[in-house]
Design a protein around this motif. Sequence first.
Motif, PDB file in Angstrom:
ATOM      1  N   ARG A  88     -35.777  21.259  -8.300  1.00  0.00           N
ATOM      2  CA  ARG A  88     -35.010  22.236  -8.750  1.00  0.00           C
ATOM      3  C   ARG A  88     -33.802  22.391  -7.907  1.00  0.00           C
ATOM      4  O   ARG A  88     -33.766  22.208  -6.578  1.00  0.00           O
ATOM      5  CB  ARG A  88     -35.702  23.525  -8.973  1.00  0.00           C
ATOM      6  CG  ARG A  88     -36.567  23.661 -10.007  1.00  0.00           C
ATOM      7  CD  ARG A  88     -37.035  25.202 -10.279  1.00  0.00           C
ATOM      8  NE  ARG A  88     -38.038  25.120 -11.085  1.00  0.00           N
ATOM      9  CZ  ARG A  88     -39.324  25.415 -10.853  1.00  0.00           C
ATOM     10  NH1 ARG A  88     -39.523  25.981  -9.463  1.00  0.00           N
ATOM     11  NH2 ARG A  88     -40.337  25.699 -11.860  1.00  0.00           N
ATOM     12  N   VAL A  89     -32.610  22.973  -8.376  1.00  0.00           N
ATOM     13  CA  VAL A  89     -31.430  23.042  -7.504  1.00  0.00           C
ATOM     14  C   VAL A  89     -31.460  24.272  -6.648  1.00  0.00           C
ATOM     15  O   VAL A  89     -32.474  25.099  -6.932  1.00  0.00           O
ATOM     16  CB  VAL A  89     -30.190  23.563  -8.363  1.00  0.00           C
ATOM     17  CG1 VAL A  89     -30.064  22.192  -9.373  1.00  0.00           C
ATOM     18  CG2 VAL A  89     -30.638  24.827  -9.281  1.00  0.00           C
ATOM     19  N   SER A  99     -28.950  27.331 -22.599  1.00  0.00           N
ATOM     20  CA  SER A  99     -29.836  27.263 -23.874  1.00  0.00           C
ATOM     21  C   SER A  99     -31.125  27.505 -23.586  1.00  0.00           C
ATOM     22  O   SER A  99     -31.749  27.990 -22.323  1.00  0.00           O
ATOM     23  CB  SER A  99     -29.861  25.652 -24.242  1.00  0.00           C
ATOM     24  OG  SER A  99     -30.515  24.874 -23.450  1.00  0.00           O
ATOM     25  N   VAL A 100     -32.028  27.873 -24.649  1.00  0.00           N
ATOM     26  CA  VAL A 100     -33.593  28.058 -24.452  1.00  0.00           C
ATOM     27  C   VAL A 100     -34.240  26.787 -25.084  1.00  0.00           C
ATOM     28  O   VAL A 100     -34.076  26.661 -26.156  1.00  0.00           O
ATOM     29  CB  VAL A 100     -33.793  29.440 -25.013  1.00  0.00           C
ATOM     30  CG1 VAL A 100     -35.196  29.623 -25.090  1.00  0.00           C
ATOM     31  CG2 VAL A 100     -33.099  30.485 -24.367  1.00  0.00           C
ATOM     32  N   PRO A 101     -35.183  26.377 -24.351  1.00  0.00           N
ATOM     33  CA  PRO A 101     -35.348  26.215 -22.786  1.00  0.00           C
ATOM     34  C   PRO A 101     -34.271  25.541 -22.164  1.00  0.00           C
ATOM     35  O   PRO A 101     -33.176  24.934 -22.549  1.00  0.00           O
ATOM     36  CB  PRO A 101     -36.497  25.481 -22.892  1.00  0.00           C
ATOM     37  CG  PRO A 101     -36.409  24.307 -23.980  1.00  0.00           C
ATOM     38  CD  PRO A 101     -35.823  24.780 -24.944  1.00  0.00           C
ATOM     39  N   CYS A 102     -34.182  25.895 -20.914  1.00  0.00           N
ATOM     40  CA  CYS A 102     -33.080  25.212 -19.875  1.00  0.00           C
ATOM     41  C   CYS A 102     -33.146  23.556 -19.868  1.00  0.00           C
ATOM     42  O   CYS A 102     -34.284  23.014 -20.052  1.00  0.00           O
ATOM     43  CB  CYS A 102     -33.504  25.476 -18.396  1.00  0.00           C
ATOM     44  SG  CYS A 102     -33.130  27.407 -18.226  1.00  0.00           S
ATOM     45  N   HIS A 103     -32.009  23.057 -19.994  1.00  0.00           N
ATOM     46  CA  HIS A 103     -32.181  21.638 -19.891  1.00  0.00           C
ATOM     47  C   HIS A 103     -32.151  21.132 -18.321  1.00  0.00           C
ATOM     48  O   HIS A 103     -31.937  21.863 -17.302  1.00  0.00           O
ATOM     49  CB  HIS A 103     -30.621  21.169 -20.332  1.00  0.00           C
ATOM     50  CG  HIS A 103     -30.319  21.281 -21.804  1.00  0.00           C
ATOM     51  ND1 HIS A 103     -31.278  20.850 -22.753  1.00  0.00           N
ATOM     52  CD2 HIS A 103     -29.551  22.273 -22.527  1.00  0.00           C
ATOM     53  CE1 HIS A 103     -30.712  21.291 -23.810  1.00  0.00           C
ATOM     54  NE2 HIS A 103     -29.724  21.959 -23.824  1.00  0.00           N
ATOM     55  N   GLU A 104     -32.656  19.958 -18.405  1.00  0.00           N
ATOM     56  CA  GLU A 104     -32.936  19.285 -16.983  1.00  0.00           C
ATOM     57  C   GLU A 104     -31.613  19.026 -16.250  1.00  0.00           C
ATOM     58  O   GLU A 104     -31.661  19.227 -14.819  1.00  0.00           O
ATOM     59  CB  GLU A 104     -33.817  18.006 -17.032  1.00  0.00           C
ATOM     60  CG  GLU A 104     -34.100  17.295 -15.835  1.00  0.00           C
ATOM     61  CD  GLU A 104     -35.024  16.220 -16.008  1.00  0.00           C
ATOM     62  OE1 GLU A 104     -36.339  16.127 -15.569  1.00  0.00           O
ATOM     63  OE2 GLU A 104     -34.518  14.995 -16.339  1.00  0.00           O
ATOM     64  N   HIS A 105     -30.643  18.798 -16.705  1.00  0.00           N
ATOM     65  CA  HIS A 105     -29.404  18.346 -16.189  1.00  0.00           C
ATOM     66  C   HIS A 105     -28.662  19.644 -15.702  1.00  0.00           C
ATOM     67  O   HIS A 105     -27.969  19.603 -14.738  1.00  0.00           O
ATOM     68  CB  HIS A 105     -28.211  17.532 -17.020  1.00  0.00           C
ATOM     69  CG  HIS A 105     -27.784  18.444 -18.008  1.00  0.00           C
ATOM     70  ND1 HIS A 105     -28.342  18.658 -19.365  1.00  0.00           N
ATOM     71  CD2 HIS A 105     -26.699  19.327 -17.890  1.00  0.00           C
ATOM     72  CE1 HIS A 105     -27.461  19.356 -20.098  1.00  0.00           C
ATOM     73  NE2 HIS A 105     -26.653  19.857 -19.396  1.00  0.00           N
ATOM     74  N   GLU A 106     -29.234  20.670 -16.216  1.00  0.00           N
ATOM     75  CA  GLU A 106     -28.675  22.031 -15.615  1.00  0.00           C
ATOM     76  C   GLU A 106     -29.377  22.491 -14.236  1.00  0.00           C
ATOM     77  O   GLU A 106     -28.855  23.139 -13.372  1.00  0.00           O
ATOM     78  CB  GLU A 106     -28.774  23.220 -16.424  1.00  0.00           C
ATOM     79  CG  GLU A 106     -27.833  23.136 -17.743  1.00  0.00           C
ATOM     80  CD  GLU A 106     -28.019  24.229 -18.755  1.00  0.00           C
ATOM     81  OE1 GLU A 106     -27.049  24.898 -19.088  1.00  0.00           O
ATOM     82  OE2 GLU A 106     -29.090  24.499 -19.268  1.00  0.00           O
ATOM     83  N   CYS A 107     -30.545  22.183 -14.155  1.00  0.00           N
ATOM     84  CA  CYS A 107     -31.448  22.903 -13.201  1.00  0.00           C
ATOM     85  C   CYS A 107     -32.131  21.803 -12.365  1.00  0.00           C
ATOM     86  O   CYS A 107     -32.672  22.180 -11.247  1.00  0.00           O
ATOM     87  CB  CYS A 107     -32.556  23.492 -13.876  1.00  0.00           C
ATOM     88  SG  CYS A 107     -32.193  24.867 -15.025  1.00  0.00           S
ATOM     89  N   CYS A 108     -31.902  20.533 -12.320  1.00  0.00           N
ATOM     90  CA  CYS A 108     -32.564  19.585 -11.643  1.00  0.00           C
ATOM     91  C   CYS A 108     -31.707  18.645 -10.927  1.00  0.00           C
ATOM     92  O   CYS A 108     -30.775  18.150 -11.695  1.00  0.00           O
ATOM     93  CB  CYS A 108     -33.601  18.755 -12.242  1.00  0.00           C
ATOM     94  SG  CYS A 108     -34.736  19.767 -13.359  1.00  0.00           S
TER      95      CYS A 108
END
Length: 201
Positions: A88-89, A99-108
Amino acid sequence: ISTRPRVGICVEVQVLVERAPRTKLLPNTAQSLRFCVSAPVCTDSNVSCGLMRIPVARRCTSFTCTPDECCVAALNCTTRKCSRPKVRVLDAARKLCSSVPCHEHECCILAPTCATRASCPRNKILIPNPSAKRCSTAYCKAHECCKSAPTCATFSSCPATKRLISSPSSKGCAAAHCTVHECCVRNIPDAPRTNLSHSAN
């Protein structure tokens, strides 16, 4: 014609069907016609959700989508699990997803290696080959990347003009191998003894 049910909005219209002139004696009839169109989707409708809310991908119940049916509270990146070797960032709790759920490219992000750690605590040194070890979070921690530094008690190569420092086990070295500069001090020759009896004469 397909009769499968569809998600949409339907309008039923009554149509008056008039008889031809030659059949005026017969009454006119009314027929019902049903027209259906797909309902708009919340994410395509430009609905305004306001602060800390986002639209979800669901169909609206009318031709005009409303915030009440489209908007939910935005999630943060703590709700997203990352697949290794990603983590995680930093400040995941503060980063809201689009979005729901969170995208991997946003958080990882790709996990950093111990080579990104600038320093270790006192009496610790960086592990060997630090670029080969990836950390468990976006910030490498000391217990992952640092090990106990050797002390001067392990050093035995002082030159002839120098000797090992006092209490060598209490002095940690800055790298995996101790140096002369860290562990050795200059020999101080003993002061010449004064012959008291000779000086008395």
